[in-house]
Scaffold this active site. Structure first.
Site, short mmCIF file in Angstrom:
data_model
loop_
_atom_site.label_atom_id
_atom_site.label_comp_id
_atom_site.label_asym_id
_atom_site.label_seq_id
_atom_site.Cartn_x
_atom_site.Cartn_y
_atom_site.Cartn_z
N ARG A 66 0.83 -1.21 0.00
CA ARG A 66 0.00 0.00 0.00
C ARG A 66 0.86 1.26 0.00
NH1 ARG A 66 -2.89 2.66 4.63
NH2 ARG A 66 -4.67 3.80 3.77
N PRO A 167 -7.12 7.65 -4.10
CA PRO A 167 -8.55 7.36 -4.11
C PRO A 167 -9.09 7.11 -2.70
CG PRO A 167 -7.39 6.06 -5.77
CD PRO A 167 -6.34 6.70 -4.92
N HIS A 197 -6.49 -5.83 -2.41
CA HIS A 197 -7.31 -5.91 -1.20
C HIS A 197 -7.67 -7.34 -0.84
CE1 HIS A 197 -8.80 -1.44 -1.25
NE2 HIS A 197 -7.50 -1.57 -1.03
N THR A 247 -9.19 -15.44 3.31
CA THR A 247 -7.73 -15.64 3.34
C THR A 247 -7.03 -14.28 3.41
OG1 THR A 247 -7.74 -15.72 0.91
CG2 THR A 247 -7.77 -17.83 2.07
#
Length: 324
Positions: A66, A167, A197, A247
Protein backbone atom coordinates in the site's frame (compact mmCIF):
# COMPACT_ATOMS: atom_id res chain seq x y z
CA UNK A 1 28.00 24.72 -53.19
CA UNK A 2 27.64 26.94 -50.16
CA UNK A 3 23.97 26.03 -50.02
CA UNK A 4 24.89 22.36 -50.19
CA UNK A 5 27.40 22.74 -47.35
CA UNK A 6 24.88 24.65 -45.26
CA UNK A 7 22.28 21.96 -45.92
CA UNK A 8 24.74 19.24 -44.94
CA UNK A 9 25.66 21.05 -41.75
CA UNK A 10 21.97 21.50 -40.94
CA UNK A 11 21.32 17.81 -41.58
CA UNK A 12 24.20 16.80 -39.31
CA UNK A 13 22.90 19.11 -36.58
CA UNK A 14 19.42 17.65 -36.85
CA UNK A 15 20.83 14.13 -36.75
CA UNK A 16 22.97 14.97 -33.72
CA UNK A 17 19.97 16.46 -31.95
CA UNK A 18 17.90 13.38 -32.76
CA UNK A 19 20.61 11.14 -31.33
CA UNK A 20 20.80 13.29 -28.17
CA UNK A 21 17.03 13.11 -27.73
CA UNK A 22 17.10 9.37 -28.32
CA UNK A 23 19.85 8.87 -25.76
CA UNK A 24 18.01 11.10 -23.29
CA UNK A 25 14.83 9.06 -23.67
CA UNK A 26 16.76 5.83 -23.30
CA UNK A 27 18.48 7.12 -20.16
CA UNK A 28 15.13 8.16 -18.72
CA UNK A 29 13.63 4.68 -19.04
CA UNK A 30 13.62 2.27 -16.14
CA UNK A 31 15.51 -1.01 -16.43
CA UNK A 32 15.38 -4.20 -14.37
CA UNK A 33 19.18 -4.41 -14.60
CA UNK A 34 19.82 -0.81 -13.57
CA UNK A 35 21.91 -1.79 -10.51
CA UNK A 36 23.53 -4.91 -11.96
CA UNK A 37 26.98 -3.30 -11.75
CA UNK A 38 26.60 -0.59 -9.11
CA UNK A 39 24.74 -2.77 -6.57
CA UNK A 40 24.65 -6.39 -7.78
CA UNK A 41 23.39 -7.77 -4.45
CA UNK A 42 20.51 -5.32 -4.13
CA UNK A 43 17.64 -7.78 -4.53
CA UNK A 44 19.15 -10.35 -2.17
CA UNK A 45 19.72 -7.57 0.37
CA UNK A 46 16.11 -6.37 0.33
CA UNK A 47 14.25 -9.68 0.21
CA UNK A 48 15.30 -11.14 3.59
CA UNK A 49 14.31 -7.97 5.44
CA UNK A 50 10.87 -7.99 3.81
CA UNK A 51 10.42 -11.70 4.49
CA UNK A 52 11.37 -11.26 8.14
CA UNK A 53 8.90 -8.39 8.55
CA UNK A 54 6.10 -10.43 6.97
CA UNK A 55 6.98 -13.48 9.05
CA UNK A 56 6.70 -11.32 12.17
CA UNK A 57 3.37 -9.83 11.07
CA UNK A 58 1.66 -11.01 7.89
CA UNK A 59 -0.32 -7.77 7.66
CA UNK A 60 2.95 -5.90 7.07
CA UNK A 61 3.07 -7.28 3.52
CA UNK A 62 -0.15 -5.47 2.67
CA UNK A 63 1.06 -2.30 4.41
CA UNK A 64 4.29 -2.18 2.39
CA UNK A 65 2.43 -2.79 -0.87
CA UNK A 66 0.00 0.00 0.00
CA UNK A 67 2.88 2.37 0.75
CA UNK A 68 4.18 2.01 -2.82
CA UNK A 69 0.69 2.76 -4.17
CA UNK A 70 0.40 5.88 -2.01
CA UNK A 71 3.84 7.04 -3.12
CA UNK A 72 3.23 6.64 -6.85
CA UNK A 73 -0.17 8.36 -6.86
CA UNK A 74 1.34 11.56 -5.45
CA UNK A 75 3.54 13.27 -8.04
CA UNK A 76 4.92 9.95 -9.24
CA UNK A 77 7.02 7.14 -7.75
CA UNK A 78 9.64 9.35 -6.11
CA UNK A 79 9.85 8.21 -2.48
CA UNK A 80 8.14 11.38 -1.28
CA UNK A 81 5.74 9.48 0.98
CA UNK A 82 8.69 8.54 3.19
CA UNK A 83 9.75 12.11 3.99
CA UNK A 84 9.21 13.51 7.47
CA UNK A 85 8.01 17.09 7.84
CA UNK A 86 10.70 19.74 7.98
CA UNK A 87 10.97 23.53 8.16
CA UNK A 88 10.26 24.01 4.44
CA UNK A 89 7.29 21.70 3.83
CA UNK A 90 4.70 19.49 5.45
CA UNK A 91 5.07 15.98 4.11
CA UNK A 92 2.49 13.40 3.08
CA UNK A 93 2.43 11.28 6.22
CA UNK A 94 -0.28 13.40 7.86
CA UNK A 95 -2.50 13.54 4.76
CA UNK A 96 -5.97 12.15 5.38
CA UNK A 97 -5.38 8.84 3.50
CA UNK A 98 -2.09 8.26 5.38
CA UNK A 99 -2.44 9.67 8.88
CA UNK A 100 -2.70 6.93 11.54
CA UNK A 101 -3.07 4.49 8.65
CA UNK A 102 0.03 4.16 6.48
CA UNK A 103 2.57 1.95 8.22
CA UNK A 104 5.81 0.07 7.70
CA UNK A 105 8.18 3.04 7.63
CA UNK A 106 10.49 1.32 10.10
CA UNK A 107 10.80 -1.65 7.73
CA UNK A 108 11.87 0.68 4.93
CA UNK A 109 14.40 2.19 7.34
CA UNK A 110 15.82 -1.28 8.03
CA UNK A 111 16.04 -2.06 4.32
CA UNK A 112 17.70 1.26 3.54
CA UNK A 113 20.29 0.68 6.27
CA UNK A 114 21.12 -2.75 4.85
CA UNK A 115 21.31 -1.40 1.29
CA UNK A 116 23.52 1.51 2.33
CA UNK A 117 25.92 -0.95 3.94
CA UNK A 118 26.07 -2.96 0.72
CA UNK A 119 26.12 -0.05 -1.76
CA UNK A 120 26.52 3.38 -0.14
CA UNK A 121 24.78 6.27 -1.88
CA UNK A 122 23.66 4.24 -4.89
CA UNK A 123 20.06 3.01 -4.51
CA UNK A 124 17.10 5.37 -4.23
CA UNK A 125 14.36 5.08 -1.63
CA UNK A 126 11.87 5.16 -4.51
CA UNK A 127 13.39 1.98 -5.96
CA UNK A 128 13.46 0.35 -2.54
CA UNK A 129 9.71 0.92 -2.29
CA UNK A 130 9.18 -0.69 -5.70
CA UNK A 131 11.25 -3.77 -4.81
CA UNK A 132 9.64 -4.04 -1.37
CA UNK A 133 6.14 -4.00 -2.89
CA UNK A 134 7.03 -6.93 -5.17
CA UNK A 135 8.71 -8.90 -2.38
CA UNK A 136 5.70 -8.34 -0.10
CA UNK A 137 3.34 -9.81 -2.69
CA UNK A 138 5.62 -12.80 -3.21
CA UNK A 139 6.00 -13.35 0.55
CA UNK A 140 2.22 -13.73 0.81
CA UNK A 141 1.98 -16.22 -2.05
CA UNK A 142 1.38 -13.83 -4.95
CA UNK A 143 3.05 -13.55 -8.35
CA UNK A 144 6.54 -12.23 -8.99
CA UNK A 145 7.87 -9.92 -11.70
CA UNK A 146 11.03 -8.12 -12.76
CA UNK A 147 10.94 -4.74 -11.04
CA UNK A 148 12.02 -1.90 -13.31
CA UNK A 149 14.55 0.32 -11.57
CA UNK A 150 16.41 3.59 -11.97
CA UNK A 151 14.14 5.98 -10.08
CA UNK A 152 15.62 8.84 -8.08
CA UNK A 153 14.27 10.49 -4.96
CA UNK A 154 12.32 13.70 -4.59
CA UNK A 155 13.55 16.30 -2.12
CA UNK A 156 10.04 17.51 -1.36
CA UNK A 157 6.54 16.17 -0.73
CA UNK A 158 2.97 17.39 -1.18
CA UNK A 159 0.33 17.13 1.52
CA UNK A 160 -2.30 18.65 -0.79
CA UNK A 161 -1.58 16.19 -3.62
CA UNK A 162 -1.79 13.27 -1.19
CA UNK A 163 -5.19 14.49 -0.03
CA UNK A 164 -6.37 14.93 -3.62
CA UNK A 165 -4.83 12.12 -5.66
CA UNK A 166 -5.16 9.00 -3.51
CA UNK A 167 -8.55 7.36 -4.11
CA UNK A 168 -10.87 7.52 -1.11
CA UNK A 169 -12.68 4.40 0.19
CA UNK A 170 -15.93 6.29 -0.43
CA UNK A 171 -15.15 6.78 -4.15
CA UNK A 172 -17.74 6.04 -6.82
CA UNK A 173 -16.83 3.95 -9.85
CA UNK A 174 -16.57 7.02 -12.05
CA UNK A 175 -14.32 8.68 -9.47
CA UNK A 176 -12.07 5.62 -9.39
CA UNK A 177 -11.82 5.36 -13.17
CA UNK A 178 -11.08 9.08 -13.43
CA UNK A 179 -8.51 8.97 -10.65
CA UNK A 180 -6.61 6.12 -12.27
CA UNK A 181 -6.90 7.72 -15.69
CA UNK A 182 -5.32 10.89 -14.31
CA UNK A 183 -2.28 8.77 -13.47
CA UNK A 184 -2.16 7.21 -16.94
CA UNK A 185 -3.65 3.94 -15.72
CA UNK A 186 -6.43 2.03 -17.44
CA UNK A 187 -9.67 0.59 -16.10
CA UNK A 188 -8.01 -2.83 -16.33
CA UNK A 189 -5.23 -1.52 -14.09
CA UNK A 190 -7.85 -0.22 -11.66
CA UNK A 191 -9.67 -3.54 -11.31
CA UNK A 192 -6.49 -5.63 -11.22
CA UNK A 193 -4.70 -3.43 -8.68
CA UNK A 194 -7.81 -3.34 -6.50
CA UNK A 195 -7.20 -7.08 -6.11
CA UNK A 196 -4.44 -6.10 -3.68
CA UNK A 197 -7.31 -5.91 -1.20
CA UNK A 198 -7.14 -9.68 -1.04
CA UNK A 199 -4.66 -8.99 1.79
CA UNK A 200 -4.58 -6.50 4.63
CA UNK A 201 -7.09 -4.80 6.88
CA UNK A 202 -9.10 -1.59 6.92
CA UNK A 203 -10.09 0.73 9.74
CA UNK A 204 -13.72 1.09 10.81
CA UNK A 205 -13.71 4.77 9.89
CA UNK A 206 -13.12 3.79 6.25
CA UNK A 207 -15.96 1.30 5.92
CA UNK A 208 -18.52 2.52 8.49
CA UNK A 209 -20.71 4.33 5.93
CA UNK A 210 -20.72 1.30 3.65
CA UNK A 211 -21.89 -1.21 6.25
CA UNK A 212 -24.56 1.08 7.71
CA UNK A 213 -25.83 3.15 4.80
CA UNK A 214 -25.30 1.30 1.50
CA UNK A 215 -27.77 -1.05 -0.14
CA UNK A 216 -25.29 -2.91 -2.34
CA UNK A 217 -23.98 -5.05 0.51
CA UNK A 218 -24.93 -8.47 1.83
CA UNK A 219 -27.09 -7.89 4.91
CA UNK A 220 -25.56 -10.68 6.99
CA UNK A 221 -22.05 -9.50 6.12
CA UNK A 222 -22.94 -5.91 7.05
CA UNK A 223 -24.37 -7.03 10.38
CA UNK A 224 -21.27 -9.05 11.22
CA UNK A 225 -19.03 -6.06 10.46
CA UNK A 226 -21.21 -3.74 12.55
CA UNK A 227 -20.34 -5.77 15.65
CA UNK A 228 -16.77 -4.43 15.42
CA UNK A 229 -17.56 -1.01 14.01
CA UNK A 230 -20.04 1.13 15.96
CA UNK A 231 -22.24 3.48 13.97
CA UNK A 232 -21.17 6.55 15.92
CA UNK A 233 -18.29 8.45 14.39
CA UNK A 234 -15.33 8.58 16.76
CA UNK A 235 -16.26 5.29 18.42
CA UNK A 236 -14.06 2.42 17.36
CA UNK A 237 -12.67 4.36 14.40
CA UNK A 238 -9.41 2.40 14.46
CA UNK A 239 -10.95 -1.04 14.90
CA UNK A 240 -9.67 -3.28 12.13
CA UNK A 241 -11.40 -5.75 9.85
CA UNK A 242 -9.81 -7.92 7.14
CA UNK A 243 -10.47 -6.85 3.57
CA UNK A 244 -10.81 -10.54 2.66
CA UNK A 245 -12.51 -12.62 5.34
CA UNK A 246 -11.48 -15.97 3.84
CA UNK A 247 -7.73 -15.64 3.34
CA UNK A 248 -6.61 -12.22 4.64
CA UNK A 249 -2.91 -13.14 4.66
CA UNK A 250 -2.83 -15.06 1.37
CA UNK A 251 -2.44 -13.22 -1.93
CA UNK A 252 -5.10 -14.86 -4.12
CA UNK A 253 -8.20 -13.87 -6.09
CA UNK A 254 -10.77 -14.29 -3.29
CA UNK A 255 -11.30 -10.53 -3.28
CA UNK A 256 -13.32 -10.79 -6.48
CA UNK A 257 -15.51 -13.56 -5.11
CA UNK A 258 -16.25 -11.35 -2.10
CA UNK A 259 -17.21 -8.44 -4.33
CA UNK A 260 -19.46 -10.60 -6.53
CA UNK A 261 -21.24 -11.79 -3.38
CA UNK A 262 -21.67 -8.19 -2.19
CA UNK A 263 -19.13 -8.63 0.59
CA UNK A 264 -16.68 -5.94 -0.42
CA UNK A 265 -15.60 -4.24 2.79
CA UNK A 266 -15.14 -0.77 1.33
CA UNK A 267 -17.68 1.20 -0.68
CA UNK A 268 -15.04 1.58 -3.38
CA UNK A 269 -14.54 -2.20 -3.49
CA UNK A 270 -18.21 -2.88 -4.08
CA UNK A 271 -18.40 -0.19 -6.75
CA UNK A 272 -16.40 -2.50 -9.02
CA UNK A 273 -19.37 -4.88 -9.17
CA UNK A 274 -22.43 -2.70 -9.08
CA UNK A 275 -23.73 -2.96 -12.61
CA UNK A 276 -21.05 -0.79 -14.19
CA UNK A 277 -18.38 -1.22 -16.81
CA UNK A 278 -16.06 -3.18 -14.53
CA UNK A 279 -18.42 -6.08 -13.77
CA UNK A 280 -16.99 -8.22 -16.57
CA UNK A 281 -13.39 -7.83 -15.38
CA UNK A 282 -14.35 -8.72 -11.81
CA UNK A 283 -16.05 -11.88 -13.08
CA UNK A 284 -13.02 -12.75 -15.20
CA UNK A 285 -10.58 -12.40 -12.32
CA UNK A 286 -12.87 -14.40 -10.06
CA UNK A 287 -12.94 -17.34 -12.46
CA UNK A 288 -9.43 -17.01 -13.89
CA UNK A 289 -6.71 -16.48 -11.24
CA UNK A 290 -3.99 -16.71 -13.89
CA UNK A 291 -5.46 -13.76 -15.78
CA UNK A 292 -5.71 -11.83 -12.54
CA UNK A 293 -2.04 -12.48 -11.77
CA UNK A 294 -1.01 -11.41 -15.26
CA UNK A 295 -3.01 -8.19 -15.17
CA UNK A 296 -1.98 -7.42 -11.59
CA UNK A 297 1.70 -7.69 -12.53
CA UNK A 298 1.14 -5.46 -15.57
CA UNK A 299 -0.72 -2.99 -13.38
CA UNK A 300 2.13 -2.88 -10.86
CA UNK A 301 4.65 -2.23 -13.63
CA UNK A 302 2.43 0.47 -15.12
CA UNK A 303 1.97 2.10 -11.74
CA UNK A 304 5.70 1.98 -11.10
CA UNK A 305 6.20 3.98 -14.30
CA UNK A 306 4.20 6.98 -13.08
CA UNK A 307 6.42 10.06 -13.49
CA UNK A 308 9.68 8.63 -12.12
CA UNK A 309 12.58 10.99 -11.55
CA UNK A 310 15.50 9.67 -13.57
CA UNK A 311 18.88 10.70 -14.92
CA UNK A 312 20.00 13.98 -13.36
CA UNK A 313 16.58 14.67 -11.82
CA UNK A 314 16.12 14.04 -8.13
CA UNK A 315 18.78 12.49 -5.94
CA UNK A 316 19.68 9.52 -3.76
CA UNK A 317 18.65 9.96 -0.12
CA UNK A 318 20.84 8.13 2.38
CA UNK A 319 18.04 8.43 4.94
CA UNK A 320 14.62 7.92 3.40
CA UNK A 321 12.98 10.20 5.94
CA UNK A 322 15.21 13.21 5.34
CA UNK A 323 15.35 15.38 2.21
CA UNK A 324 18.84 16.08 0.89
Amino acid sequence: MAFSSTLSAWAISVLAFAVMVSVGIANAQLDANFYSTSCPNLLTTVQPVVQSAVNTEARMGASLLRMFFHDCFVNGCDGSVLLDDNSTFTGEKTAFPNNNSLRGFEVIDQIKTAVEQACPGVVSCADILAITARDSVVALGGPTWNVLLGRRDSSTASLSAANTNIPAPSSSLSDLIGNFSNQGLSTTDLVALSGAHTIGQARCTNFRAHIYNDNNIDATFAQSEQANCPSTSGSGDNNLSPLDLQTPTQFDNNYYNNVINMKGLLHSDQQLFSGGSTNALVSTYNSNPTQFSTDFVNGMINMGNIQPLTGSNGGIRTNCRIAT
